[in-house]
Motif scaffolding. Structure first.
Motif, short mmCIF file in Angstrom:
data_model
loop_
_atom_site.label_atom_id
_atom_site.label_comp_id
_atom_site.label_asym_id
_atom_site.label_seq_id
_atom_site.Cartn_x
_atom_site.Cartn_y
_atom_site.Cartn_z
N ARG A 1 19.04 -27.12 3.08
CA ARG A 1 19.15 -28.42 3.75
C ARG A 1 17.95 -29.30 3.45
NH1 ARG A 1 19.64 -26.85 9.33
NH2 ARG A 1 20.94 -25.08 8.88
N LEU A 2 16.80 -28.69 3.30
CA LEU A 2 15.58 -29.43 2.96
C LEU A 2 15.54 -29.79 1.48
CD1 LEU A 2 12.99 -27.42 5.09
CD2 LEU A 2 13.59 -29.84 5.39
N GLY A 3 16.42 -29.20 0.69
CA GLY A 3 16.47 -29.48 -0.74
C GLY A 3 15.39 -28.76 -1.54
N ILE A 4 14.85 -27.70 -0.97
CA ILE A 4 13.74 -26.99 -1.62
C ILE A 4 14.24 -25.84 -2.49
CG2 ILE A 4 11.66 -25.63 -1.18
CD1 ILE A 4 11.30 -27.34 1.32
N ILE A 5 15.40 -25.29 -2.13
CA ILE A 5 15.99 -24.23 -2.96
C ILE A 5 17.44 -24.60 -3.25
CG2 ILE A 5 14.48 -22.42 -2.03
CD1 ILE A 5 16.97 -21.35 -0.52
N THR A 6 17.96 -23.97 -4.29
CA THR A 6 19.38 -24.12 -4.62
C THR A 6 19.98 -22.73 -4.70
OG1 THR A 6 18.86 -24.17 -6.97
CG2 THR A 6 19.13 -26.29 -5.88
N LYS A 7 21.30 -22.67 -4.47
CA LYS A 7 21.97 -21.37 -4.60
C LYS A 7 23.13 -21.52 -5.56
CE LYS A 7 25.29 -21.54 -0.81
NZ LYS A 7 25.72 -20.92 0.42
N ILE A 8 23.37 -20.44 -6.27
CA ILE A 8 24.50 -20.38 -7.18
C ILE A 8 25.30 -19.16 -6.80
CG2 ILE A 8 25.22 -20.08 -9.57
CD1 ILE A 8 22.52 -21.43 -10.36
N LYS A 9 26.57 -19.37 -6.49
CA LYS A 9 27.47 -18.27 -6.13
C LYS A 9 28.09 -17.72 -7.41
CE LYS A 9 28.90 -18.00 -1.63
NZ LYS A 9 28.81 -16.70 -1.02
N ASP A 10 28.05 -16.41 -7.54
CA ASP A 10 28.66 -15.73 -8.67
C ASP A 10 29.46 -14.56 -8.11
OD1 ASP A 10 29.30 -14.84 -11.19
OD2 ASP A 10 27.39 -13.78 -11.49
#
Length: 170
Positions: A115-124
Motif C-alpha cells: 500500500r505504501l508502494g515500497i514493495i511489489t509482489k508477483i504471483k506465480d
C-alpha cells in the motif's frame, strides 16, 4: 517556546512520529495536541499521513518517498522485511522462515508495504515473490539519518553474530 513551536520543532527533528508517541514524548494532552497539530497542518508547516489506524507527522517539504519509508521502518517487522528484500527478491515462505514469523504476519506486513508502494509482489501460481520497489541506498540512508537507534541495534546484532560465528558468545 510556545506549545505549537515545541510540537513543530519535535516533528522536524523526528519525522514520521506517530500521534500517540508525540503526545507521550512532549507530555501534551490529546485534545491540546490535536488542536495545535490541526493548526500546524492548516498553516502548511506539517503534513500528516494515516495508515493502519495510526497517524504519522512530517515537516512540510519532507519528500513523499521518504515519508513512505519512514512509516514503513517505524514497524520492526516491516523494517526486517525491507532489509531482507534489500538482499534480493524473496517469496513469502522464505521471509517467514528467515524472520521466524507466521505466514499470516508476513501477509499483513507485506500488504501494508505494498500500500505504501515500497514493495511489489508477483504471483506465480501458489508462490508469491516480493521485491523492493525503492532504492536500497535511500532506505539505508533513511534508517541511518532518522532512526539512529535502529541503526545502533542493527550494528549490535551484527557484532553479536560475528562473535557467535567465532565462538566467543557469552
Amino acid at each position: 517556546m510556545s506549545t505549537r513551536e515545541r510540537i513543530l520543532d519535535y516533528v522536524t527533528k523526528n519525522p514520521g512520529i506517530t500521534f500517540r508517541k508525540l503526545a507521550q514524548e512532549l507530555n501534551i494532552g490529546i485534545g491540546n495536541l490535536q488542536y495545535h497539530l490541526r493548526h500546524l497542518e492548516k498553516e502548511g508547516k506539517i503534513i500528516s499521513k494515516r495508515l493502519g489506524g495510526k497517524k504519522y507527522f512530517f515537516p512540510a517539504g519532507f519528500e513523499e518517498e521518504y515519508r513512505r519509508l519512514m512509516i514503513a521502518i517505524s514497524n520492526e517487522s516491516q523494517r526486517k522485511i525491507l532489509l531482507l528484500l534489500a538482499e534480493g527478491d524473496k517469496n513469502q515462505s522464505e521471509i517467514a522462515e528467515k524472520l521466524n514469523l507466521a505466514p499470516s504476519t508476513i501477509v499483513y506486513h507485506t500488504k501494508r508495504l505494498e500500500r505504501l508502494g515500497i514493495i511489489t509482489k508477483i504471483k506465480d501460481g501458489k508462490n508469491t515473490v516480493y521485491s523492493l520497489n525503492c532504492d536500497v541506498n535511500v532506505l539505508v540512508r533513511i534508517i541511518r539519518e532518522y532512526k539512529p537507534k535502529i541503526w545502533d541495534k542493527l550494528a549490535d546484532k551484527l557484532i553479536d553474530l560475528t562473535l557467535a560465528f567465532r565462538g566467543e558468545e557469552e
